[in-house]
Structure formats: C-alpha cells, structure tokens
Design a protein around this motif. Structure first.
Motif, PDB file in Angstrom:
ATOM      1  N   GLY A   1       2.511 -10.658  16.386  1.00 39.53           N
ATOM      2  CA  GLY A   1       2.249  -9.503  17.233  1.00 39.53           C
ATOM      3  C   GLY A   1       0.951  -8.806  16.850  1.00 39.53           C
ATOM      4  O   GLY A   1       0.101  -9.359  16.157  1.00 39.53           O
ATOM      5  N   VAL A   2       0.831  -7.591  17.301  1.00 42.18           N
ATOM      6  CA  VAL A   2      -0.370  -6.790  17.098  1.00 42.18           C
ATOM      7  C   VAL A   2      -0.147  -5.825  15.926  1.00 42.18           C
ATOM      8  O   VAL A   2       0.912  -5.224  15.804  1.00 42.18           O
ATOM      9  CB  VAL A   2      -0.701  -5.976  18.370  1.00 42.18           C
ATOM     10  N   VAL A   3      -1.157  -5.688  15.106  1.00 42.52           N
ATOM     11  CA  VAL A   3      -1.141  -4.701  14.033  1.00 42.52           C
ATOM     12  C   VAL A   3      -1.885  -3.479  14.542  1.00 42.52           C
ATOM     13  O   VAL A   3      -3.048  -3.580  14.955  1.00 42.52           O
ATOM     14  CB  VAL A   3      -1.816  -5.256  12.751  1.00 42.52           C
ATOM     15  N   ASN A   4      -1.221  -2.349  14.551  1.00 45.63           N
ATOM     16  CA  ASN A   4      -1.874  -1.109  14.989  1.00 45.63           C
ATOM     17  C   ASN A   4      -2.625  -0.500  13.814  1.00 45.63           C
ATOM     18  O   ASN A   4      -2.024  -0.004  12.859  1.00 45.63           O
ATOM     19  CB  ASN A   4      -0.835  -0.126  15.531  1.00 45.63           C
ATOM     20  N   LEU A   5      -3.936  -0.558  13.889  1.00 46.94           N
ATOM     21  CA  LEU A   5      -4.803  -0.068  12.804  1.00 46.94           C
ATOM     22  C   LEU A   5      -5.579   1.153  13.270  1.00 46.94           C
ATOM     23  O   LEU A   5      -5.883   1.288  14.468  1.00 46.94           O
ATOM     24  CB  LEU A   5      -5.788  -1.162  12.392  1.00 46.94           C
ATOM     25  N   PRO A   6      -5.937   2.014  12.348  1.00 42.23           N
ATOM     26  CA  PRO A   6      -6.785   3.153  12.730  1.00 42.23           C
ATOM     27  C   PRO A   6      -8.196   2.670  13.071  1.00 42.23           C
ATOM     28  O   PRO A   6      -8.628   1.612  12.615  1.00 42.23           O
ATOM     29  CB  PRO A   6      -6.797   4.030  11.475  1.00 42.23           C
TER      30      PRO A   6
END
Length: 151
Positions: free
Chosen positions: A144-149
């Motif tokens: 999946g997607v990693v939500n990063l700042p």
C-alpha cells in the motif's frame, strides 16, 4: 544494525521493500514452494531467503515496514488446498491474526487455486522464502501507500 528495524530483516529484504511501489506484490512462502524457479520470473529476478523464520514471524517483521493496499478489497492472497478449496490450514488463521494486528483492522484474504497462485507469484515484485515447513504457507501481500509528511 539500525534502530527500529526488526533484526530478522536483512539488508536485501529492506532494499526490496524500498524498491517496491504501491500495488506491487510480495510473495512470502514456505520451503515447499517452488520459489527459486518462480522468483526468476519476478521483477526482482532472484529469490530472497529469510532463514530461521516461520511465516507469521516473517510477516510480522515485514509488515512493520510495509503497509498493505487499502484500495483493493483483498490485499492478501493465499493458496487454496488442492482438492478441497474450502479447507483451512492452521497457518491461514495464524497469518490472518498477524496481518490484522499489523494493520489494526480486519484485512480480507482471498484464495487462489495452486496453479493460478503460481501464475500470480510470477507477476510479483519479489519472493521471500521462509524456513516454515508448511504446508500451504504461500501468501501474496499487495503493498500500500505510506503516508509521509511533506519534505
């Protein structure tokens, strides 16, 4: 060693996980899976071994770094029992528990017939073979997607 990375994850495994993108598939399997032959046809092109780990331990370590895809109904696929597609094996429940705990929610797992599973595995990014003796310890995890700042 690095802080915060499970010691079971080799540099090669971390590298493979870093190279994978959203929607790429990772196969983790037992020692009975024809992993070397199938791995030659994957994007990575060679087998990655995770010696000394059973499947749940390997999955737990991998899922500390890799999120599962939330854009598909079933981001995990397992192999069906040959001759009895409705049968369950103990490893199915153990893996379900690990996957659900890693994601903090119930994650759907779909099943594929043996040869359909092999065909899907050939389309994966990479294959990681554990020391698990099986049987039916064959799973495909969709990244999946990693939500990063923002940088």
């Amino acid at each position: 060693m690095l802080k915060g990375i499970d010691q079971r994850l080799s540099a090669e495994i971390v590298h493979v996980l870093m190279l994978m993108g959203h929607g790429d598939d990772l196969v983790i399997c037992d020692v009975n899976h024809p992993a070397a032959a199938i791995a030659a046809e994957t994007t990575h092109g060679r087998l990655v071994d995770m010696a000394g780990c059973d499947l749940p331990t390997a999955a737990r370590a991998i899922l500390t770094l890799m999120p599962l895809d939330t854009f598909v109904p079933a981001p995990v696929t397992r192999m069906q029992v040959v001759g009895d597609p409705a049968a369950t094996m103990p490893v199915f429940a153990r893996m379900q528990a690990v996957i659900d705990a890693a994601e903090g929610r119930r994650v759907e797992m779909q099943a594929l017939e043996r040869f359909a599973f092999y065909a899907a595995a050939k389309q994966a990014f990479a294959i990681i073979r554990t020391a698990d003796s099986g049987p039916y310890g064959c799973f495909i995890l969709k990244k999946g997607v990693v939500n990063l700042p923002e940088l």
